[in-house]
Design a protein around this motif. Structure first.
Motif, short mmCIF file in Angstrom:
data_model
loop_
_atom_site.label_atom_id
_atom_site.label_comp_id
_atom_site.label_asym_id
_atom_site.label_seq_id
_atom_site.Cartn_x
_atom_site.Cartn_y
_atom_site.Cartn_z
N ASP A 80 -11.67 5.96 -69.83
CA ASP A 80 -11.90 5.34 -68.70
C ASP A 80 -10.67 4.61 -68.10
OD1 ASP A 80 -14.77 6.35 -69.04
OD2 ASP A 80 -15.10 4.27 -69.68
N ALA A 81 -9.97 4.04 -69.13
CA ALA A 81 -8.57 3.49 -68.69
C ALA A 81 -7.80 4.37 -67.72
CB ALA A 81 -8.27 2.71 -69.83
N GLU A 82 -7.70 5.60 -68.38
CA GLU A 82 -6.96 6.60 -67.59
C GLU A 82 -7.32 6.88 -66.40
OE1 GLU A 82 -5.00 9.22 -71.05
OE2 GLU A 82 -7.02 9.38 -70.66
N LEU A 83 -8.60 7.06 -66.00
CA LEU A 83 -9.27 7.41 -64.84
C LEU A 83 -9.39 6.29 -64.09
CD1 LEU A 83 -12.73 9.37 -65.43
CD2 LEU A 83 -10.56 10.05 -64.12
N LEU A 84 -9.43 5.18 -64.29
CA LEU A 84 -9.17 3.79 -63.68
C LEU A 84 -8.14 3.64 -63.17
CD1 LEU A 84 -11.86 1.36 -65.42
CD2 LEU A 84 -12.18 2.22 -63.23
N ALA A 85 -6.87 3.80 -63.87
CA ALA A 85 -5.64 3.73 -63.40
C ALA A 85 -5.10 4.82 -62.13
CB ALA A 85 -4.70 3.68 -64.71
N LYS A 86 -5.57 6.06 -62.56
CA LYS A 86 -5.44 6.97 -61.67
C LYS A 86 -6.19 6.99 -60.36
CE LYS A 86 -3.56 10.83 -60.23
NZ LYS A 86 -2.23 10.95 -59.88
N LEU A 87 -7.29 6.62 -60.51
CA LEU A 87 -8.09 6.16 -59.16
C LEU A 87 -7.34 4.95 -58.26
CD1 LEU A 87 -11.71 6.31 -60.54
CD2 LEU A 87 -10.62 7.94 -58.79
N GLY A 88 -6.96 4.06 -59.07
CA GLY A 88 -6.19 2.92 -58.55
C GLY A 88 -4.80 3.40 -57.80
N GLU A 90 -4.41 6.65 -56.54
CA GLU A 90 -5.17 7.38 -55.46
C GLU A 90 -5.44 6.31 -54.19
OE1 GLU A 90 -6.14 10.70 -55.04
OE2 GLU A 90 -4.44 11.12 -56.56
N ARG A 91 -6.14 5.14 -54.68
CA ARG A 91 -6.66 4.49 -53.45
C ARG A 91 -5.47 3.84 -52.92
NH1 ARG A 91 -11.53 2.58 -57.19
NH2 ARG A 91 -12.90 3.73 -56.49
N ALA A 92 -4.23 3.40 -53.40
CA ALA A 92 -3.16 2.73 -52.94
C ALA A 92 -2.10 3.64 -52.08
CB ALA A 92 -2.44 2.26 -54.28
N ALA A 93 -2.48 5.02 -52.40
CA ALA A 93 -1.70 6.11 -51.70
C ALA A 93 -2.01 6.07 -50.20
CB ALA A 93 -1.55 7.50 -52.31
#
Length: 93
Positions: A80-88, A90-93
């Motif tokens: 979950d931590a890996e996915l949440l970090a990557k989603l963050g 993606e949203r910042a890009a």
């Protein structure tokens, strides 16, 4: 022999998750994506005939879920931590 993944599988227009209902890691990752309101494509390996082959061609492994991002990166069995970090990211890009 597994064929090479299609370009659209490696660089999807939106996040794509390959998984199956019987897989607890898949259910967990899918629930996280749903909770976060992510617009993603779900490839159900029990329904899509070549889905497992496509997931293996991307990851080089048979473990699921395989989550592919539009930037061409992917995770296999992410936490979950890996996915949440990557989603963050993606949203910042």
């Amino acid at each position: 022999m597994t064929s090479s993944p299609a370009v659209s599988d490696l660089n999807p227009a939106r996040i794509t998750m390959y998984g199956a209902a019987w897989c607890s890691d898949c259910r967990r990752s899918k629930a996280l994506l749903d909770r976060e309101g992510v617009d993603y494509e779900y490839v159900d390996l029990e329904v899509v005939v070549d889905g497992a082959d496509r997931a293996k061609a991307i990851s080089g492994r048979t473990q699921i879920p395989v989550v592919v991002f539009p930037d061409g990166t992917h995770f296999t069995e992410p936490t979950d931590a890996e996915l949440l970090a990557k989603l963050g990211e993606e949203r910042a890009a």
